[in-house]
Scaffold this motif. Structure first.
Motif, PDB file in Angstrom:
ATOM      1  N   MET A 126       0.846  -1.171   0.000  1.00  0.00           N
ATOM      2  CA  MET A 126       0.000   0.000   0.000  1.00  0.00           C
ATOM      3  C   MET A 126       0.892   1.234   0.000  1.00  0.00           C
ATOM      4  N   GLU A 127       0.520   2.198  -0.846  1.00  0.00           N
ATOM      5  CA  GLU A 127       1.349   3.384  -1.034  1.00  0.00           C
ATOM      6  C   GLU A 127       0.467   4.634  -0.972  1.00  0.00           C
ATOM      7  N   PHE A 128       0.989   5.690  -0.341  1.00  0.00           N
ATOM      8  CA  PHE A 128       0.311   6.974  -0.253  1.00  0.00           C
ATOM      9  C   PHE A 128       1.041   7.955  -1.172  1.00  0.00           C
ATOM     10  N   VAL A 129       0.307   8.571  -2.095  1.00  0.00           N
ATOM     11  CA  VAL A 129       0.915   9.489  -3.054  1.00  0.00           C
ATOM     12  C   VAL A 129       0.243  10.854  -2.900  1.00  0.00           C
ATOM     13  N   ARG A 130       1.046  11.852  -2.621  1.00  0.00           N
ATOM     14  CA  ARG A 130       0.523  13.200  -2.376  1.00  0.00           C
ATOM     15  C   ARG A 130       0.154  13.887  -3.687  1.00  0.00           C
ATOM     16  N   VAL A 131      -1.048  14.474  -3.705  1.00  0.00           N
ATOM     17  CA  VAL A 131      -1.533  15.273  -4.825  1.00  0.00           C
ATOM     18  C   VAL A 131      -1.306  16.728  -4.430  1.00  0.00           C
ATOM     19  N   THR A 132      -0.614  17.488  -5.270  1.00  0.00           N
ATOM     20  CA  THR A 132      -0.250  18.851  -4.896  1.00  0.00           C
ATOM     21  C   THR A 132      -0.965  19.936  -5.685  1.00  0.00           C
ATOM     22  N   GLY A 133      -1.739  19.553  -6.676  1.00  0.00           N
ATOM     23  CA  GLY A 133      -2.447  20.566  -7.461  1.00  0.00           C
ATOM     24  C   GLY A 133      -3.416  19.937  -8.430  1.00  0.00           C
ATOM     25  N   SER A 134      -4.252  20.780  -9.021  1.00  0.00           N
ATOM     26  CA  SER A 134      -5.282  20.281  -9.937  1.00  0.00           C
ATOM     27  C   SER A 134      -4.695  19.753 -11.242  1.00  0.00           C
ATOM     28  N   ASP A 135      -3.419  20.054 -11.503  1.00  0.00           N
ATOM     29  CA  ASP A 135      -2.771  19.529 -12.704  1.00  0.00           C
ATOM     30  C   ASP A 135      -2.179  18.136 -12.491  1.00  0.00           C
ATOM     31  N   ASP A 136      -2.216  17.656 -11.246  1.00  0.00           N
ATOM     32  CA  ASP A 136      -1.702  16.322 -10.938  1.00  0.00           C
ATOM     33  C   ASP A 136      -2.563  15.273 -11.632  1.00  0.00           C
ATOM     34  N   VAL A 137      -1.951  14.233 -12.158  1.00  0.00           N
ATOM     35  CA  VAL A 137      -2.652  13.195 -12.900  1.00  0.00           C
ATOM     36  C   VAL A 137      -3.697  12.472 -12.033  1.00  0.00           C
ATOM     37  N   LEU A 138      -3.486  12.406 -10.721  1.00  0.00           N
ATOM     38  CA  LEU A 138      -4.416  11.708  -9.834  1.00  0.00           C
ATOM     39  C   LEU A 138      -5.479  12.620  -9.217  1.00  0.00           C
ATOM     40  N   PHE A 139      -5.417  13.909  -9.521  1.00  0.00           N
ATOM     41  CA  PHE A 139      -6.346  14.870  -8.925  1.00  0.00           C
ATOM     42  C   PHE A 139      -7.809  14.528  -9.217  1.00  0.00           C
ATOM     43  N   LYS A 140      -8.152  14.302 -10.467  1.00  0.00           N
ATOM     44  CA  LYS A 140      -9.546  14.040 -10.835  1.00  0.00           C
ATOM     45  C   LYS A 140     -10.067  12.788 -10.145  1.00  0.00           C
ATOM     46  N   LYS A 141      -9.278  11.741 -10.125  1.00  0.00           N
ATOM     47  CA  LYS A 141      -9.687  10.492  -9.472  1.00  0.00           C
ATOM     48  C   LYS A 141      -9.936  10.726  -7.980  1.00  0.00           C
ATOM     49  N   ALA A 142      -9.031  11.461  -7.338  1.00  0.00           N
ATOM     50  CA  ALA A 142      -9.167  11.750  -5.906  1.00  0.00           C
ATOM     51  C   ALA A 142     -10.433  12.553  -5.632  1.00  0.00           C
ATOM     52  N   PHE A 143     -10.680  13.582  -6.425  1.00  0.00           N
ATOM     53  CA  PHE A 143     -11.809  14.450  -6.140  1.00  0.00           C
ATOM     54  C   PHE A 143     -13.139  13.878  -6.600  1.00  0.00           C
ATOM     55  N   ASP A 144     -13.114  12.987  -7.563  1.00  0.00           N
ATOM     56  CA  ASP A 144     -14.347  12.264  -7.904  1.00  0.00           C
ATOM     57  C   ASP A 144     -14.780  11.396  -6.719  1.00  0.00           C
ATOM     58  N   LEU A 145     -13.825  10.689  -6.105  1.00  0.00           N
ATOM     59  CA  LEU A 145     -14.150   9.856  -4.947  1.00  0.00           C
ATOM     60  C   LEU A 145     -14.582  10.721  -3.761  1.00  0.00           C
ATOM     61  N   TYR A 146     -13.900  11.831  -3.541  1.00  0.00           N
ATOM     62  CA  TYR A 146     -14.241  12.770  -2.467  1.00  0.00           C
ATOM     63  C   TYR A 146     -15.695  13.225  -2.604  1.00  0.00           C
ATOM     64  N   GLU A 147     -16.103  13.610  -3.806  1.00  0.00           N
ATOM     65  CA  GLU A 147     -17.450  14.142  -4.024  1.00  0.00           C
ATOM     66  C   GLU A 147     -18.540  13.102  -3.831  1.00  0.00           C
ATOM     67  N   VAL A 148     -18.272  11.840  -4.141  1.00  0.00           N
ATOM     68  CA  VAL A 148     -19.309  10.812  -3.974  1.00  0.00           C
ATOM     69  C   VAL A 148     -19.292  10.181  -2.582  1.00  0.00           C
ATOM     70  N   SER A 149     -18.220  10.391  -1.824  1.00  0.00           N
ATOM     71  CA  SER A 149     -18.083   9.725  -0.530  1.00  0.00           C
ATOM     72  C   SER A 149     -18.572  10.544   0.656  1.00  0.00           C
ATOM     73  N   PHE A 150     -18.689  11.853   0.488  1.00  0.00           N
ATOM     74  CA  PHE A 150     -19.057  12.715   1.606  1.00  0.00           C
ATOM     75  C   PHE A 150     -20.246  13.584   1.234  1.00  0.00           C
ATOM     76  N   PRO A 151     -21.152  13.795   2.203  1.00  0.00           N
ATOM     77  CA  PRO A 151     -22.268  14.693   1.929  1.00  0.00           C
ATOM     78  C   PRO A 151     -21.750  16.109   1.672  1.00  0.00           C
ATOM     79  N   GLU A 152     -22.490  16.875   0.921  1.00  0.00           N
ATOM     80  CA  GLU A 152     -22.057  18.214   0.534  1.00  0.00           C
ATOM     81  C   GLU A 152     -21.647  19.070   1.738  1.00  0.00           C
ATOM     82  N   HIS A 153     -22.376  18.956   2.854  1.00  0.00           N
ATOM     83  CA  HIS A 153     -22.053  19.799   4.012  1.00  0.00           C
ATOM     84  C   HIS A 153     -20.719  19.416   4.667  1.00  0.00           C
ATOM     85  N   GLU A 154     -20.121  18.288   4.257  1.00  0.00           N
ATOM     86  CA  GLU A 154     -18.813  17.877   4.768  1.00  0.00           C
ATOM     87  C   GLU A 154     -17.707  18.055   3.727  1.00  0.00           C
TER      88      GLU A 154
END
Length: 175
Positions: free
Chosen positions: A1-29
């Motif tokens: 298991m590896e942790f990879v830091r995303v540092t900006g919206s131009d990072d290749v993993l940014f979209k994947k990270a934020f897609d999961l973020y948006e579906v995993s937490f209610p809007e108020h969180e």
């Protein structure tokens, strides 16, 4: 298991990270998108994706201070859940950090009770501090959460310091 830091919206993993973020937490969180980008500029904030054998399995967004690590958001991709992926991820994270603090919803229904038990099985300790997380968005009110910590309970002084950091540093980018 590896942790990879995303540092900006131009990072290749940014979209994947934020897609999961948006579906995993209610809007108020969730932070507004521009506030999330602002948080990325804080060196204490870590927006990390979790990879297992090179495959994206989740996210862990946390704040690293000299005294503790505060997990603000943690989620495993729904397609990757099971097989103890979340447990292995948190175990590895906790092994890398001396004191970990996180918040969960009050255990009032089967899902929130199951979530609390998940963390307790991993060695997290509950607290009795009355805690309200500040609102991420103007239209929302602060919401009650329960503080958990690993590998030990935090003292009242530690809780007070954490809560001040939460209000004055972590939430400063919002609104």
């Amino acid at each position: 298991m590896e942790f990879v830091r995303v540092t900006g919206s131009d990072d290749v993993l940014f979209k994947k990270a934020f897609d999961l973020y948006e579906v995993s937490f209610p809007e108020h969180e969730q932070r507004l998108f521009e506030n999330q980008l602002a948080a990325l500029n804080n060196p204490e904030y870590h927006c990390e994706v979790v990879l297992e054998k090179g495959v994206f399995v989740g996210i862990i967004f946390y704040w690293e201070t000299a005294y503790y690590s505060y997990i603000e958001h943690f989620a495993i991709d729904p397609d990757k859940r099971g097989n103890s992926v979340g447990s292995r991820c948190l175990k590895k994270f906790c092994d890398m950090h001396s004191l970990v603090i996180l918040e969960i919803d009050p255990p009032v229904d089967p899902i929130s009770i199951r979530r609390k038990n998940f963390y307790l099985r991993l060695g997290f300790n509950g607290s009795n501090y009355q805690h309200n997380h500040p609102a991420y968005r103007k239209q929302n009110l602060p919401h009650e959460l329960v503080i958990l910590s690993y590998p030990r309970n935090i003292s009242e002084i530690e809780y007070t310091e954490f809560n001040e950091y939460l209000k004055n540093t972590i939430m400063q980018t919002d609104f």
